[in-house]
Motif scaffolding. Structure first.
Motif, PDB file in Angstrom:
ATOM      1  N   LYS A   4       0.846  -1.194   0.000  1.00  0.00           N
ATOM      2  CA  LYS A   4       0.000   0.000   0.000  1.00  0.00           C
ATOM      3  C   LYS A   4       0.881   1.242   0.000  1.00  0.00           C
ATOM      4  O   LYS A   4       1.870   1.302   0.733  1.00  0.00           O
ATOM      5  CB  LYS A   4      -0.919   0.001   1.220  1.00  0.00           C
ATOM      6  N   PHE A   5       0.483   2.207  -0.793  1.00  0.00           N
ATOM      7  CA  PHE A   5       1.216   3.462  -0.898  1.00  0.00           C
ATOM      8  C   PHE A   5       0.494   4.547  -0.115  1.00  0.00           C
ATOM      9  O   PHE A   5      -0.713   4.719  -0.258  1.00  0.00           O
ATOM     10  CB  PHE A   5       1.378   3.862  -2.365  1.00  0.00           C
ATOM     11  N   THR A  31       6.884  10.312   8.078  1.00  0.00           N
ATOM     12  CA  THR A  31       5.619  10.920   8.455  1.00  0.00           C
ATOM     13  C   THR A  31       4.923  11.457   7.209  1.00  0.00           C
ATOM     14  O   THR A  31       5.573  12.032   6.342  1.00  0.00           O
ATOM     15  CB  THR A  31       5.839  12.080   9.450  1.00  0.00           C
ATOM     16  N   VAL A  32       3.614  11.266   7.164  1.00  0.00           N
ATOM     17  CA  VAL A  32       2.789  11.840   6.116  1.00  0.00           C
ATOM     18  C   VAL A  32       1.658  12.598   6.801  1.00  0.00           C
ATOM     19  O   VAL A  32       1.014  12.072   7.709  1.00  0.00           O
ATOM     20  CB  VAL A  32       2.208  10.756   5.181  1.00  0.00           C
ATOM     21  N   ILE A  33       1.468  13.842   6.379  1.00  0.00           N
ATOM     22  CA  ILE A  33       0.349  14.648   6.874  1.00  0.00           C
ATOM     23  C   ILE A  33      -0.505  15.018   5.669  1.00  0.00           C
ATOM     24  O   ILE A  33       0.015  15.507   4.668  1.00  0.00           O
ATOM     25  CB  ILE A  33       0.827  15.930   7.591  1.00  0.00           C
ATOM     26  N   LYS A  34      -1.800  14.760   5.781  1.00  0.00           N
ATOM     27  CA  LYS A  34      -2.742  15.099   4.711  1.00  0.00           C
ATOM     28  C   LYS A  34      -3.829  15.989   5.295  1.00  0.00           C
ATOM     29  O   LYS A  34      -4.351  15.716   6.372  1.00  0.00           O
ATOM     30  CB  LYS A  34      -3.397  13.839   4.147  1.00  0.00           C
ATOM     31  N   GLY A  95       8.953   1.119   3.221  1.00  0.00           N
ATOM     32  CA  GLY A  95      10.022   1.469   2.302  1.00  0.00           C
ATOM     33  C   GLY A  95       9.630   2.621   1.395  1.00  0.00           C
ATOM     34  O   GLY A  95       8.525   3.162   1.496  1.00  0.00           O
ATOM     35  N   ILE A  96      10.547   2.986   0.522  1.00  0.00           N
ATOM     36  CA  ILE A  96      10.298   4.067  -0.426  1.00  0.00           C
ATOM     37  C   ILE A  96      10.507   3.548  -1.840  1.00  0.00           C
ATOM     38  O   ILE A  96      11.549   2.985  -2.153  1.00  0.00           O
ATOM     39  CB  ILE A  96      11.225   5.268  -0.174  1.00  0.00           C
ATOM     40  N   ASP A  97       9.502   3.732  -2.664  1.00  0.00           N
ATOM     41  CA  ASP A  97       9.591   3.498  -4.102  1.00  0.00           C
ATOM     42  C   ASP A  97       9.779   4.890  -4.696  1.00  0.00           C
ATOM     43  O   ASP A  97       8.911   5.753  -4.538  1.00  0.00           O
ATOM     44  CB  ASP A  97       8.304   2.848  -4.610  1.00  0.00           C
ATOM     45  N   TYR A 103       5.709   3.404   1.030  1.00  0.00           N
ATOM     46  CA  TYR A 103       4.793   2.261   1.024  1.00  0.00           C
ATOM     47  C   TYR A 103       5.003   1.414   2.271  1.00  0.00           C
ATOM     48  O   TYR A 103       5.988   1.541   2.989  1.00  0.00           O
ATOM     49  CB  TYR A 103       4.992   1.391  -0.222  1.00  0.00           C
ATOM     50  N   TYR A 104       4.020   0.534   2.492  1.00  0.00           N
ATOM     51  CA  TYR A 104       4.180  -0.498   3.508  1.00  0.00           C
ATOM     52  C   TYR A 104       3.552  -1.782   2.984  1.00  0.00           C
ATOM     53  O   TYR A 104       2.636  -1.750   2.173  1.00  0.00           O
ATOM     54  CB  TYR A 104       3.573  -0.095   4.855  1.00  0.00           C
ATOM     55  N   ASP A 105       4.091  -2.905   3.438  1.00  0.00           N
ATOM     56  CA  ASP A 105       3.552  -4.218   3.092  1.00  0.00           C
ATOM     57  C   ASP A 105       2.651  -4.661   4.241  1.00  0.00           C
ATOM     58  O   ASP A 105       3.117  -4.977   5.333  1.00  0.00           O
ATOM     59  CB  ASP A 105       4.676  -5.222   2.842  1.00  0.00           C
TER      60      ASP A 105
END
Length: 178
Positions: A4-5, A31-34, A95-97, A103-105
């Motif tokens: 998942k991204f 960290t992601v902020i939306k 990880g980072i694509d 992303y995470y698995d």
């Protein structure tokens, strides 16, 4: 196992948003902020017998993806940056694509904590984890690691010791979301 991204998670029906992604060395995480600017209809979830609005215009999603742990913490916040609900994904890795982003698995198991329902804690999708093992989508080691991580997280939640859950999310967003 599903990759998942974070650039796509929880954005269904949202046609205008601001997103910021960064690496936090102090918290040892990504960290992601939306911030949701426009959504076709509010996202409401029934938890603990109550309907909780988790997303609508002006609301935030804050996601911590620890680099060296097997989980990610997603926090839904209202327009005043008050915590509404936590959604914790048990994961294999993060990880980072460089084309698609962070992303995470996903290892299927999830935990929710609902601030508006007396901090109700619930474990989700144990059946999906078992099915993934039975269908050899994951290994026995991943299955065992998912339950080990779940047990540790539930202990941290009950003891109030998880640094991502206990962070001051309002200040964190105000200090980092430019």
């Amino acid at each position: 196992m599903k990759r998942k991204f974070l650039t796509n998670t929880y954005l269904k029906g949202i046609d205008n948003y601001i997103m910021m992604q960064f690496e936090d060395d102090f918290l040892d995480c990504y960290t992601v902020i939306k911030k949701v600017n426009s959504i076709d209809k509010p996202y409401v979830s029934t938890r603990g017998g109550k309907d909780i609005c988790l997303l609508k215009e002006g609301y935030y999603i804050l996601e911590y993806m620890p680099k060296n742990e097997h989980y990610g913490v997603r926090i839904f916040l209202d327009e005043n940056k008050n915590d509404l609900s936590y959604y914790i994904d048990i994961i294999d890795k993060v990880g980072i694509d460089y084309d698609k982003g962070l992303y995470y698995d996903d290892l299927y198991l999830d935990i929710t904590i609902d601030r508006l329902c007396d901090d109700l804690v619930k474990v989700w999708d144990e059946d999906e984890l078992q099915k993934a093992l039975d269908e050899e989508d994951i290994t026995k080691e991943q299955y065992d690691m998912a339950y080990y991580t779940l047990k540790n997280l539930l202990n941290q939640i009950s003891e109030n010791t998880n640094r991502y859950i206990n962070n001051d999310h309002k200040s964190y967003i105000e200090n980092n979301f430019k």
